[in-house]
Design a protein around this motif. Structure first.
Motif, PDB file in Angstrom:
ATOM      1  N   ASP A   1       0.850  -1.190   0.000  1.00  0.00           N
ATOM      2  CA  ASP A   1       0.000   0.000   0.000  1.00  0.00           C
ATOM      3  C   ASP A   1       0.889   1.243   0.000  1.00  0.00           C
ATOM      4  O   ASP A   1       1.928   1.284   0.669  1.00  0.00           O
ATOM      5  CB  ASP A   1      -0.906   0.037   1.238  1.00  0.00           C
ATOM      6  N   ILE A   2       0.472   2.265  -0.752  1.00  0.00           N
ATOM      7  CA  ILE A   2       1.227   3.516  -0.854  1.00  0.00           C
ATOM      8  C   ILE A   2       0.407   4.639  -0.248  1.00  0.00           C
ATOM      9  O   ILE A   2      -0.806   4.749  -0.492  1.00  0.00           O
ATOM     10  CB  ILE A   2       1.575   3.840  -2.321  1.00  0.00           C
ATOM     11  N   TRP A   3       1.077   5.475   0.546  1.00  0.00           N
ATOM     12  CA  TRP A   3       0.403   6.525   1.288  1.00  0.00           C
ATOM     13  C   TRP A   3       1.055   7.884   1.048  1.00  0.00           C
ATOM     14  O   TRP A   3       2.275   7.990   0.957  1.00  0.00           O
ATOM     15  CB  TRP A   3       0.452   6.219   2.793  1.00  0.00           C
ATOM     16  N   LEU A   4       0.223   8.904   0.975  1.00  0.00           N
ATOM     17  CA  LEU A   4       0.673  10.293   0.969  1.00  0.00           C
ATOM     18  C   LEU A   4       0.538  10.851   2.372  1.00  0.00           C
ATOM     19  O   LEU A   4      -0.271  10.367   3.179  1.00  0.00           O
ATOM     20  CB  LEU A   4      -0.168  11.133   0.006  1.00  0.00           C
ATOM     21  N   PHE A   5       1.316  11.877   2.675  1.00  0.00           N
ATOM     22  CA  PHE A   5       1.267  12.511   3.987  1.00  0.00           C
ATOM     23  C   PHE A   5       0.727  13.933   3.864  1.00  0.00           C
ATOM     24  O   PHE A   5       1.367  14.787   3.254  1.00  0.00           O
ATOM     25  CB  PHE A   5       2.658  12.525   4.630  1.00  0.00           C
TER      26      PHE A   5
END
Length: 356
Positions: free
Chosen positions: A86-90
């Motif tokens: 899973d890829i996440w932005l902050f």
């Protein structure tokens, strides 16, 4: 989000990816980029279609106004990958809103959330293999906008290019640094563009920073125009720890509203630290250094997250900070807490992370 904008996105992929030749273990910050970039042109008073295409040079007329009148803004963000891929932005909403604040200040058009955040998500989906797992690894994101209308008349451009670049990243700085407090040059002024993430803010810093480096220091701590108050460190917001209290200057026309800055403030308060957001006087920091109550100074920004400072010079004097054990350093405690949150290794009580 406007699904029509995303449905009409034009995608052209590279014939052969360069990812297999990329050395992810020896990454120089911001020097190498992924296979693709996102672009969008503004003409006739409106934004056009989004396009994801192979990373390549941009062709501009020599009279494009970005070259002559400096209408150029940018942002700095990161994406992180969990072990489950899973890829996440902050906090992308913060960068989106600040980007538009910068645009307004430089007489540039604002951009909608679909093109900025929606377009970014689509670009990262194409480049998902470039986001590497593991604490310390990230994908640096550089959205920017430049004035592209030709002609050297001194007026705002009516044509612009919005673009997003992606660059695999590790730590920006390594180890502690020495800094010099500015007593002549200023980074920004009241009523100016210091609070905008404008290209000109950074070019104006290069010469004073060069002088500081020639004198044996890594960076400059910027002061206001009267040189009585401390404001930023290099390209970062700055924090001071006196005894067990953290101090940082309030944002203003001169000080960038840093996403890392506000995140560290919230984390520090969540962890029970005492934080004071108030003007920080040079003389107060000098006095605290002499008395031994000044425990830490550290910069805070997207690239480095936290950068510890081991000592500072002011005029003809140099002040060494105490050598605090890592486990007792607020800078490292906060960096550890924030990077673990960004990498989804701990809970996110603030709902700052956004899944791609």
């Amino acid at each position: 989000m406007d699904s029509n904008i995303l449905n009409n996105l034009q995608l052209t992929k590279v014939a052969v990816s360069k990812i297999d030749t990329f050395d992810f273990e020896n990454v120089k910050f911001g020097a190498k980029f992924t296979d693709h970039m996102l672009t969008c042109a503004y003409k006739n008073g409106e934004w056009g279609a989004l396009e994801i295409k192979p990373y390549a040079p941009i062709t501009l007329d020599p009279s494009a106004r970005v070259f002559h009148y400096g209408q150029a803004i940018f942002e700095g963000m990161k994406a992180y990958k969990q072990d489950n891929n899973d890829i996440w932005l902050f906090r992308p909403d913060e960068n989106f809103h600040r980007f538009n604040k910068s645009a307004i200040r430089l007489a540039m058009p604002t951009i909608d959330e679909t093109r900025f955040i929606g377009g970014l998500k689509e670009l990262i989906k194409v480049e998902k293999e470039w986001v590497r797992k593991g604490l310390g690894n990230s994908l640096y994101i550089r959205p920017f906008m430049i004035a592209t209308e030709s002609g050297v008349i001194a007026s705002p451009s009516s044509e612009f290019l919005f673009c997003i670049l992606l660059s695999p990243a590790k730590s920006y700085y390594s180890g502690k640094i020495k800094v010099q407090i500015a007593d002549y040059y200023s980074r920004a002024a009241n009523g100016g563009i210091g609070a905008a993430k404008a290209a000109g803010n950074y070019s104006a810093q290069f010469y004073p920073t060069k002088l500081a480096q020639e004198a044996g220091y890594n960076q400059v701590i910027w002061t206001d125009s009267t040189h009585t108050h401390l404001e930023e460190s290099g390209t970062m917001n700055v924090f001071f720890r006196i005894n067990d209290t953290l101090y940082t200057a309030p944002t203003s026309d001169r000080i960038l509203d840093g996403v890392t800055r506000k995140s560290l403030i919230a984390l520090a308060e969540h962890l029970g630290y005492q934080v004071k957001i108030e003007p920080v006087k040079v003389e107060a920091i000098i006095q605290a250094a002499k008395e031994g109550s000044l425990k830490e100074i550290f910069g805070a920004g997207t690239a480095a997250v936290v950068n510890q400072i081991e000592g500072f010079a002011y005029k003809d004097d140099y002040y060494e900070l105490p050598n605090i054990a890592d486990e007792d350093a607020y800078a490292l405690q906060l960096k550890n807490a924030l990077t673990k949150l960004q990498n989804k290794l701990t809970d996110d009580p603030f709902n700052w992370t956004v899944k791609i």
